[in-house]
Motif scaffolding. Structure first.
Motif, short mmCIF file in Angstrom:
data_model
loop_
_atom_site.label_atom_id
_atom_site.label_comp_id
_atom_site.label_asym_id
_atom_site.label_seq_id
_atom_site.Cartn_x
_atom_site.Cartn_y
_atom_site.Cartn_z
N CYS A 1 0.83 -1.20 0.00
CA CYS A 1 0.00 0.00 0.00
C CYS A 1 0.87 1.25 0.00
N LEU A 2 1.86 1.28 0.86
CA LEU A 2 2.75 2.43 0.93
C LEU A 2 3.46 2.64 -0.41
N TYR A 3 3.89 1.57 -1.03
CA TYR A 3 4.55 1.64 -2.34
C TYR A 3 3.61 2.31 -3.35
N VAL A 4 2.38 1.86 -3.41
CA VAL A 4 1.41 2.41 -4.37
C VAL A 4 1.13 3.88 -4.06
N MET A 5 0.98 4.20 -2.78
CA MET A 5 0.72 5.59 -2.38
C MET A 5 1.85 6.52 -2.83
N LEU A 6 3.08 6.14 -2.50
CA LEU A 6 4.22 7.00 -2.82
C LEU A 6 4.44 7.08 -4.33
N GLU A 7 4.27 5.97 -5.01
CA GLU A 7 4.41 5.96 -6.48
C GLU A 7 3.35 6.85 -7.12
N SER A 8 2.13 6.76 -6.64
CA SER A 8 1.04 7.55 -7.19
C SER A 8 1.24 9.05 -6.92
N PHE A 9 1.67 9.37 -5.72
CA PHE A 9 1.78 10.78 -5.32
C PHE A 9 3.04 11.45 -5.88
N TYR A 10 4.16 10.75 -5.88
CA TYR A 10 5.43 11.36 -6.28
C TYR A 10 5.93 10.92 -7.65
N GLY A 11 5.31 9.90 -8.24
CA GLY A 11 5.77 9.44 -9.54
C GLY A 11 7.21 8.98 -9.48
N SER A 12 8.02 9.45 -10.41
CA SER A 12 9.43 9.06 -10.42
C SER A 12 10.33 10.07 -9.70
N SER A 13 9.72 11.11 -9.11
CA SER A 13 10.49 12.10 -8.37
C SER A 13 11.06 11.48 -7.10
N PRO A 14 12.20 11.99 -6.63
CA PRO A 14 12.76 11.48 -5.38
C PRO A 14 11.79 11.72 -4.21
N LEU A 15 11.80 10.79 -3.28
CA LEU A 15 10.97 10.95 -2.09
C LEU A 15 11.54 12.05 -1.21
N PRO A 16 10.67 12.75 -0.47
CA PRO A 16 11.18 13.70 0.52
C PRO A 16 12.08 12.96 1.53
N GLU A 17 13.04 13.67 2.04
CA GLU A 17 14.02 13.10 2.96
C GLU A 17 13.37 12.43 4.17
N LYS A 18 12.29 13.01 4.70
CA LYS A 18 11.65 12.42 5.88
C LYS A 18 11.13 11.01 5.60
N TYR A 19 10.63 10.77 4.41
CA TYR A 19 10.15 9.43 4.06
C TYR A 19 11.31 8.48 3.83
N GLN A 20 12.37 8.99 3.21
CA GLN A 20 13.54 8.15 3.00
C GLN A 20 14.13 7.69 4.33
N GLU A 21 14.23 8.60 5.28
CA GLU A 21 14.79 8.27 6.59
C GLU A 21 13.91 7.26 7.32
N THR A 22 12.61 7.45 7.28
CA THR A 22 11.68 6.51 7.92
C THR A 22 11.83 5.13 7.32
N LEU A 23 11.87 5.06 6.00
CA LEU A 23 12.01 3.77 5.33
C LEU A 23 13.35 3.11 5.65
#
Length: 96
Positions: free
Chosen positions: A51-73
């Motif tokens: 679900c998280l994968y689909v959410m982030l892919e849908s919202f950000y497309g191929s753009s880099p994730l914000p740093e806060k999400y990268q750190e959490t992951l």
């Protein structure tokens, strides 16, 4: 409960993308990350990751994730024991 959270999170993502609502996407991402931390069942945890994968892919497309999400992951990756889940989270960070 998890299935409802997944459905709700995907709906929130689409509504926020369409500017129907504002400020709820981040809350949904946090809820999904918290569920991943707390869930002990690997199958249920994998649903969260998907679900998280689909959410982030849908919202950000191929753009880099914000740093806060990268750190959490990255923190979740460090503590994860299931390789299947770990690799899916790594795909999210690396934007594959």
């Amino acid at each position: 409960l998890l299935d409802r959270l997944v459905g709700h999170s995907l709906l929130v993502t689409e509504c926020e993308k369409q500017n129907i609502i504002k400020g709820r996407f981040e809350t949904s991402v946090q809820a999904m990350c918290n569920m991943m931390k707390e869930e002990s069942n690997a199958d249920e945890k994998y649903k969260c990751v998907q679900c998280l994968y689909v959410m982030l892919e849908s919202f950000y497309g191929s753009s880099p994730l914000p740093e806060k999400y990268q750190e959490t992951l990255k923190k979740l990756i460090e503590t994860e024991t299931s390789m299947k889940i770990k690799f899916k989270m790594m795909d999210m960070v690396e934007r594959r």
